[in-house]
Write a protein that holds these residues in place. Structure first.
Motif, short mmCIF file in Angstrom:
data_model
loop_
_atom_site.label_atom_id
_atom_site.label_comp_id
_atom_site.label_asym_id
_atom_site.label_seq_id
_atom_site.Cartn_x
_atom_site.Cartn_y
_atom_site.Cartn_z
N VAL A 6 0.76 -1.45 0.00
CA VAL A 6 0.04 0.04 0.24
C VAL A 6 0.92 1.18 -0.17
CG1 VAL A 6 -0.30 0.11 2.48
CG2 VAL A 6 -2.20 1.06 1.06
N GLN A 7 0.31 2.26 -0.50
CA GLN A 7 1.10 3.75 -0.57
C GLN A 7 1.08 4.43 0.53
OE1 GLN A 7 -0.04 5.81 -3.77
NE2 GLN A 7 0.89 4.70 -5.31
N GLY B 201 -2.07 5.35 2.84
CA GLY B 201 -3.28 4.32 2.64
C GLY B 201 -3.87 3.47 3.74
N SER B 202 -4.61 2.45 3.37
CA SER B 202 -5.36 1.71 4.67
C SER B 202 -5.37 0.11 4.15
CB SER B 202 -6.76 2.33 4.73
OG SER B 202 -6.77 3.72 5.11
N ASN C 208 -5.24 2.77 9.26
CA ASN C 208 -5.26 3.89 8.52
C ASN C 208 -3.83 4.64 8.38
OD1 ASN C 208 -8.08 3.16 7.92
ND2 ASN C 208 -8.62 4.13 9.42
N SER C 209 -3.73 5.78 7.38
CA SER C 209 -2.85 6.79 7.33
C SER C 209 -1.43 6.00 7.63
CB SER C 209 -3.00 7.73 8.49
OG SER C 209 -4.21 8.49 8.54
N SER D 98 5.89 3.86 -1.87
CA SER D 98 5.38 4.47 -3.01
C SER D 98 6.25 4.00 -4.12
CB SER D 98 5.69 5.97 -2.78
OG SER D 98 7.07 6.33 -2.68
#
Length: 118
Positions: free
Chosen positions: A12-13, A16-17, A83-84, A118
């Motif tokens: 996940v970037q 993201g979650s 999250n985050s 990323s």
């Protein structure tokens, strides 16, 4: 025998979650504290969060406000909503039976990999 099967990890970037799941069997899930721990590459196991047999939760400072632990006792399933997400959250995540004080001496699942990049 006790089985804890984790799933839901992935790539996940940042920001993201992901939602992790842990399917439990072989014991009376509803009567136990449950815990999530993680192990980053080259580091030791780190306690992340725990939940009592109801809805009382605790979190490590590093994830407080971003992660939410929950459970469905009818489905024998533990969850971790993340999250985050940050690159520092990259780790193998394990569910374990027990609280923050007792998980180390209790059964632990096989883990699910979370990679934040990323």
């Amino acid at each position: 025998q006790v089985q804890l099967v984790g799933s839901g990890g992935g790539l996940v970037q940042p920001g993201g979650s992901l939602r992790l799941l842990c399917a439990a069997s072989g014991f009376t899930f509803s009567t136990y504290f449950m815990t999530w721990v993680r192990q980053a590459p080259g580091k030791g196991l780190e306690w992340v969060s725990d939940i009592n047999n109801g809805s009382i939760t605790h979190y490590a400072d590093s994830v407080k406000g971003r992660f939410t632990i929950s459970r469905d006792n009818a489905k024998n399933t533990l969850y971790l909503q993340m999250n985050s997400l940050k690159p520092d959250d990259t780790a193998m995540y394990y569910c374990a039976r027990g609280s923050a004080l007792t998980w180390i001496s209790n059964p632990r699942g096989q883990g699910t990999q979370v990679t934040v990049s990323s």
